[in-house]
Structure formats: C-alpha cells, structure tokens
Motif scaffolding. Structure first.
Motif, PDB file in Angstrom:
ATOM      1  N   ARG A 168       0.825  -1.213   0.000  1.00 43.09           N
ATOM      2  CA  ARG A 168       0.000   0.000   0.000  1.00 43.09           C
ATOM      3  C   ARG A 168       0.864   1.271   0.000  1.00 43.09           C
ATOM      4  O   ARG A 168       1.774   1.410   0.820  1.00 43.09           O
ATOM      5  N   PRO A 169       0.586   2.198  -0.911  1.00 43.70           N
ATOM      6  CA  PRO A 169       1.326   3.463  -0.926  1.00 43.70           C
ATOM      7  C   PRO A 169       0.728   4.507   0.010  1.00 43.70           C
ATOM      8  O   PRO A 169       1.296   5.577   0.196  1.00 43.70           O
ATOM      9  N   HIS A 170      -0.441   4.195   0.588  1.00 46.05           N
ATOM     10  CA  HIS A 170      -1.085   5.096   1.545  1.00 46.05           C
ATOM     11  C   HIS A 170      -2.054   4.286   2.407  1.00 46.05           C
ATOM     12  O   HIS A 170      -2.527   3.221   2.010  1.00 46.05           O
ATOM     13  N   THR A 171      -2.330   4.784   3.593  1.00 45.59           N
ATOM     14  CA  THR A 171      -3.279   4.093   4.481  1.00 45.59           C
ATOM     15  C   THR A 171      -4.719   4.296   4.018  1.00 45.59           C
ATOM     16  O   THR A 171      -5.641   3.695   4.587  1.00 45.59           O
ATOM     17  N   SER A 172      -4.927   5.105   2.984  1.00 49.75           N
ATOM     18  CA  SER A 172      -6.280   5.343   2.473  1.00 49.75           C
ATOM     19  C   SER A 172      -6.936   4.066   1.963  1.00 49.75           C
ATOM     20  O   SER A 172      -8.166   3.991   1.877  1.00 49.75           O
ATOM     21  N   SER A 173      -6.123   3.053   1.607  1.00 52.70           N
ATOM     22  CA  SER A 173      -6.706   1.787   1.147  1.00 52.70           C
ATOM     23  C   SER A 173      -7.561   1.146   2.227  1.00 52.70           C
ATOM     24  O   SER A 173      -8.473   0.365   1.926  1.00 52.70           O
ATOM     25  N   GLY A 174      -7.294   1.487   3.491  1.00 55.50           N
ATOM     26  CA  GLY A 174      -8.105   0.951   4.576  1.00 55.50           C
ATOM     27  C   GLY A 174      -9.507   1.516   4.608  1.00 55.50           C
ATOM     28  O   GLY A 174     -10.412   0.931   5.220  1.00 55.50           O
ATOM     29  N   GLU A 175      -9.737   2.662   3.926  1.00 52.44           N
ATOM     30  CA  GLU A 175     -11.064   3.264   3.911  1.00 52.44           C
ATOM     31  C   GLU A 175     -12.085   2.348   3.244  1.00 52.44           C
ATOM     32  O   GLU A 175     -13.210   2.184   3.725  1.00 52.44           O
ATOM     33  N   VAL A 176     -11.693   1.759   2.107  1.00 54.65           N
ATOM     34  CA  VAL A 176     -12.615   0.883   1.378  1.00 54.65           C
ATOM     35  C   VAL A 176     -12.961  -0.340   2.210  1.00 54.65           C
ATOM     36  O   VAL A 176     -14.125  -0.758   2.281  1.00 54.65           O
ATOM     37  N   ARG A 177     -11.951  -0.918   2.865  1.00 55.31           N
ATOM     38  CA  ARG A 177     -12.196  -2.082   3.722  1.00 55.31           C
ATOM     39  C   ARG A 177     -13.125  -1.721   4.889  1.00 55.31           C
ATOM     40  O   ARG A 177     -14.032  -2.479   5.232  1.00 55.31           O
ATOM     41  N   ALA A 178     -12.886  -0.556   5.498  1.00 59.49           N
ATOM     42  CA  ALA A 178     -13.703  -0.148   6.641  1.00 59.49           C
ATOM     43  C   ALA A 178     -15.165   0.038   6.227  1.00 59.49           C
ATOM     44  O   ALA A 178     -16.096  -0.349   6.958  1.00 59.49           O
ATOM     45  N   GLU A 179     -15.370   0.632   5.047  1.00 64.21           N
ATOM     46  CA  GLU A 179     -16.742   0.848   4.583  1.00 64.21           C
ATOM     47  C   GLU A 179     -17.505  -0.466   4.431  1.00 64.21           C
ATOM     48  O   GLU A 179     -18.714  -0.529   4.679  1.00 64.21           O
TER      49      GLU A 179
END
Length: 340
Positions: A168-179
C-alpha cells in the motif's frame, strides 16, 4: 569369593573418597552394582558353589552390598552439601556494593508521534482500525476513485507484488475495507506503514508511516472536519496553534483541501522552518467522494463523511526539529535516546 568382595568394597571406598561430583558417584555405583558391575559378576559366579557355600556367600554378598550402598549414600550427601556451599559462595551478594544500572529503553519518535495522534483522536471518540500493508489494486486505487491514468498507479511510484496486489502506498486503502466491514456511523483512525518507490534522501524514504482518519455519519459537514483538525493541531503543537485550509485536489475527496498550521517555532512570524511564510503544511483532507461511499455500499443520500491523511515522519521531523528522515531509520541509539 569373600576376598573378592572385600577387595571390591575397599576399591569402592577409595574411589568414593576421590569422587567430587554426583556424576562421578553415579559412575562408581554403576561400576559396582550395574548389570556388568563387579558385585554382580561375583554373584553370577556362585552357581558352582555347594548349597552351604551359596548360603554363606549370599549372606556375605548382601552385607557387602548394604555396606556399599551406605557408603554411597553418605558420599552423595557430602557431595551435594559441598556443591550447595560452593554455589552459595559463587552467588553471594554484597549488598554494600552499588547496583548495576539498568538501561531503560525509549519509544521510537515515530511510535511516539503515532501514539500521540491516535490518543488525541481517541479522546474525540475515534476507534483504531487496522488494515493490511499488502492490499489489492482495487482497494488502493479503483475503490478510491483514482483514474487508470493516475501517475501513482505506475510501477515507478508503487511497489507491485502481482498484477492486482501492491504494497500500500497510503493508508487510504483501509477506507474501502472499513466501509465494507464496519456498521454505520463510525469514526476511525488508521495508523500504519506505507511504501513508495522513492530514492532515500533527506526528505524521502521508500518506507514511511501515515495516520488516516475517517468519519461517516448523518449530516457530517466540512465544519466537522475543520473543527476536528483544529482541535488536533492545538493538542499536537500547542494551544496557540492556528490552522489554515487551502483548496486542493484528491480523487477520493470532494471538496478537498490541504491544511497548514502556524509555525510552532516562530509563532507565524517567519523563520527557516516555515521558509519565511509563517505556515507549515501538515496534511491533506476533504469530504469523502460519493463514488468511494458507493463502493462500500453506503447510501450517499443519507450519509456523508470526511477523510484525512497525514505523514507521521513529516510531523515528527517538524515537531522535533529533525533535518534528515534517514536518521529515523538508522537505529542509532545516540539519536533515539534523545527522545526519552
């Protein structure tokens, strides 16, 4: 045979006197009473004796065995006592001597900053959500509304493990999982390590850390975002800190902004830290794009939210006056011990 018994006892007595360890006493016991021991061999030779001789010899052998076992027990007792005394002497503690100084470790400055940021948001009711360091291209780019031609998707910017798997180049990828995983509404903070194809220098590293914040609920507005970040900045840099939001573009937020804080070194007057501007950029943020919410199956007519991403190393370098990011990764205790 009586003479043999007496000879065996005499030899065993002398050997036991010389035995200084439990291993040596055990070796003598085996030599005398083992399956091939001296006393055992004598008893096996009694088959050629007459009935009366066997009786007499058997009694003598039993006496010899009893005598040997008594000598053995006594010697084992003495050896154990000497061993215990020797151990006491070796482990003796002189309570008048000064104690050995115990070196207490220190949390790495990156860990300190992460814990401080997470602690601030926990105080506002946020929960910590962890996402994997290896994620899909969809969660990293497509689910975050990043177009196929976005430069970050190129192999020169992102580490690809496979065609559809990346570091992952950013922790923003966790947003999709959290949703997809968390019940609404929620407020989460996502700390973690990230990776990009950067050449190490004073301000870049292929490995770095980010903290992501994400809120989804009813009637969430830009005012909630600004108020939350203003509170965080004052807690992180001091109560006199001011914040400024500048329009920007991120594919996964709309509207988007970058947030600056007043320089905590010069108080906004202008110095070498803020390059004379009085302001320091610390993070990117914005209202989460409806396309990102739809990927997570969220009703965009009912729910809104915002997302924030900040680099931990940048915060640490600004806060502690570190001029080279590589110092954070060289494991030099002379550097790390300064942060006790």
């Amino acid at each position: 045979m009586q003479e043999k018994l007496e000879k065996v006892l005499a030899e065993a007595r002398e050997q036991l006197k010389e035995a200084g360890t439990l291993e040596e006493t055990e070796a003598i016991r085996v030599r005398v009473l083992g399956k091939k021991g001296q006393l055992t061999q004598i008893l096996r030779g009694m088959g050629k004796l007459s009935r009366e001789e066997k009786k007499e010899m058997g009694m003598a052998a039993n006496r010899a065995k009893a005598q040997f076992e008594e000598m053995l027990r006594e010697r084992v007792k003495q050896v154990r006592e000497k061993t215990r005394e020797a151990r006491f002497r070796e482990e003796k503690i002189d309570v008048t001597e000064p104690g050995v100084q115990v070196t207490i470790g220190v949390e790495h400055p990156i860990t300190q900053v992460i814990n401080e940021i997470v602690g601030i948001f926990r105080s506002m009711g946020y929960s910590v959500y962890e996402s994997p360091e290896v994620d899909t291209v969809f969660n990293t780019f497509d689910g975050l509304n990043s177009p196929e031609f976005h430069p970050a998707r190129d192999m020169s910017d992102t580490f690809y493990i496979g065609k559809d798997i990346v570091l992952r180049p950013h922790t923003s990828s966790g947003e999709v999982r959290a949703e997809k995983e968390l019940p609404l509404p929620y407020k989460i903070v996502i700390p973690g390590r990230c990776f990009r194809c950067d050449t190490p220098d004073a301000t870049h590293s292929p490995t770095f850390h980010q903290v992501e914040m994400m809120v989804i609920g009813e009637n969430i507005t830009m005012a909630d975002l600004k108020g939350s970040l203003d509170h965080m900045a004052k807690q992180l840099f001091g109560p006199e800190t001011r914040t400024k939001f500048r329009p920007h573009h991120f594919p996964f937020t709309e509207p988007s902004a970058e947030m600056d804080v007043s320089c905590f070194k010069c108080g906004g007057k202008g110095c070498n830290v803020c390059k004379g501007s009085g302001w320091i950029e610390i993070l990117g943020c914005g209202m989460t794009h409806p396309h990102v919410h739809r990927v997570g199956g969220i009703d965009t007519e009912k729910y809104t939210g915002f997302a924030v991403g900040m680099g931990v190393e940048r915060i640490a370098m600004l806060k502690y006056g570190i001029d080279d990011i590589r110092l954070l990764y060289e494991n030099d205790m002379r550097f790390i011990n300064q942060f006790k």
